[in-house]
Design a protein around this motif. Structure first.
Motif, mmCIF file in Angstrom:
data_model
loop_
_atom_site.group_PDB
_atom_site.id
_atom_site.type_symbol
_atom_site.label_atom_id
_atom_site.label_comp_id
_atom_site.label_asym_id
_atom_site.label_seq_id
_atom_site.Cartn_x
_atom_site.Cartn_y
_atom_site.Cartn_z
ATOM 1 N N THR A 85 23.744 49.236 41.693
ATOM 2 C CA THR A 85 24.343 48.427 42.754
ATOM 3 C C THR A 85 25.093 47.247 42.155
ATOM 4 N N ARG A 86 26.333 47.085 42.562
ATOM 5 C CA ARG A 86 27.130 45.942 42.130
ATOM 6 C C ARG A 86 27.019 44.847 43.184
ATOM 7 N N LEU A 87 26.950 43.611 42.723
ATOM 8 C CA LEU A 87 26.691 42.474 43.598
ATOM 9 C C LEU A 87 27.939 41.588 43.706
ATOM 10 N N TYR A 88 28.251 41.187 44.933
ATOM 11 C CA TYR A 88 29.497 40.468 45.212
ATOM 12 C C TYR A 88 29.221 39.142 45.919
ATOM 13 N N VAL A 89 30.158 38.215 45.744
ATOM 14 C CA VAL A 89 30.165 36.975 46.525
ATOM 15 C C VAL A 89 31.548 36.825 47.138
ATOM 16 N N ASP A 90 31.624 36.039 48.208
ATOM 17 C CA ASP A 90 32.918 35.743 48.809
ATOM 18 C C ASP A 90 33.776 34.978 47.813
ATOM 19 N N ARG A 91 35.044 35.327 47.770
ATOM 20 C CA ARG A 91 35.945 34.669 46.826
ATOM 21 C C ARG A 91 36.020 33.166 47.067
ATOM 22 N N ASP A 92 35.939 32.743 48.338
ATOM 23 C CA ASP A 92 36.073 31.311 48.604
ATOM 24 C C ASP A 92 34.846 30.521 48.181
ATOM 25 N N ALA A 93 33.794 31.208 47.698
ATOM 26 C CA ALA A 93 32.641 30.504 47.131
ATOM 27 C C ALA A 93 32.898 30.095 45.685
ATOM 28 N N LEU A 94 33.970 30.616 45.082
ATOM 29 C CA LEU A 94 34.278 30.358 43.683
ATOM 30 C C LEU A 94 35.270 29.212 43.565
ATOM 31 N N PRO A 95 35.208 28.460 42.473
ATOM 32 C CA PRO A 95 36.188 27.375 42.289
ATOM 33 C C PRO A 95 37.573 27.919 42.017
ATOM 34 N N GLY A 96 38.595 27.139 42.339
ATOM 35 C CA GLY A 96 39.957 27.517 42.013
ATOM 36 C C GLY A 96 40.200 27.402 40.514
ATOM 37 N N LEU A 97 41.317 27.970 40.066
ATOM 38 C CA LEU A 97 41.677 27.940 38.650
ATOM 39 C C LEU A 97 42.996 27.204 38.460
ATOM 40 N N PRO A 98 43.175 26.567 37.319
ATOM 41 C CA PRO A 98 44.477 25.953 37.024
ATOM 42 C C PRO A 98 45.565 27.013 36.912
ATOM 43 N N ASP A 99 46.804 26.565 36.943
ATOM 44 C CA ASP A 99 47.926 27.481 36.763
ATOM 45 C C ASP A 99 47.770 28.224 35.442
ATOM 46 N N ASP A 100 48.194 29.490 35.449
ATOM 47 C CA ASP A 100 48.205 30.344 34.261
ATOM 48 C C ASP A 100 46.812 30.764 33.803
ATOM 49 N N GLU A 101 45.803 30.620 34.671
ATOM 50 C CA GLU A 101 44.501 31.225 34.444
ATOM 51 C C GLU A 101 44.217 32.143 35.626
ATOM 52 N N PHE A 102 43.541 33.251 35.350
ATOM 53 C CA PHE A 102 43.394 34.283 36.365
ATOM 54 C C PHE A 102 41.989 34.872 36.319
ATOM 55 N N TYR A 103 41.497 35.258 37.491
ATOM 56 C CA TYR A 103 40.295 36.078 37.535
ATOM 57 C C TYR A 103 40.662 37.512 37.155
#
Length: 206
Positions: A106-124
């Protein structure tokens, strides 16, 4: 030059304003991000073996409840101890070895809006997977299937329809000058010969 680091999932945001980053309302963004996976049971009291996909592995339970991929089940994660390749953890509602074993894979997920934003030119990683790859003339090269890091730099794994194998592309500004999340594409300026093997695979199938 190497791009800024790719992020699987960052650790908790420090106190203070959250830096701007991709918004979860963009059509190319997934509403959820995978933060871990269950590898099986641990012991006989209902604990699980938990693989963490977060940049700070011990932060896997810090974003609130996690859900299964289909959203049908929700768990609160409590890490109990580090073990080889992950953690032993307690999941709310899982009280027996049999119940823990049933969750294997089983893979476990969280809502994306629970994660912090990233600076420009960094990506999930999840932002890049599925993007269409084009060369500098607009010709399709395939899709980003996965993101790898073998210790030196990040690599995009591209898969093209009909190709005999995947192609690993260095994620540098020289080779990948453009990442357009809103348009769902990356522009690649490949070094000479990088796609030769894939091209030969296509010819062999014709």
């Amino acid at each position: 030059t190497q791009r800024c680091p790719l992020w699987e999932v960052p650790g908790p945001t420090p106190a203070g304003p959250t830096p701007p980053g991709p918004t979860p309302t963009d059509p190319t963004m997934s509403a959820r991000v995978c933060v871990g996976a269950i590898a099986g049971s641990y012991g006989v009291r209902g604990e699980v073996r938990l693989k963490s996909f977060t940049a700070e592995p011990e932060a896997v339970g810090d974003y609130g409840p996690v859900t299964s991929e289909d959203g049908a089940r929700e768990f609160t994660v409590t890490l109990t101890r580090p073990i080889k390749n992950g953690f032993a953890a307690k999941l709310s509602g899982v009280r027996s070895k049999e119940a823990a074993d049933a969750l294997k894979g089983t893979r476990l997920y969280v809502d994306r809006d629970a994660l912090p934003g990233l600076p420009d030119d960094e990506f999930y990683h999840s932002d890049l997977i599925g993007l269409t790859a084009l060369d500098t003339g607009g010709a399709p090269l395939g899709q980003v299937h996965a993101v790898h890091n073998h210790g030196a730099s990040d690599l995009l794994e591209l898969r093209a329809p009909g190709a005999s194998s995947s192609t690993l592309v260095p994620f540098t500004r020289e080779v990948v000058p453009t990442v357009d999340l809103a348009a769902g594409r990356v522009i690649i300026d490949p070094p000479e010969g990088l796609f030769a093997e894939a091209a030969e695979g296509k010819k062999a199938k014709k």
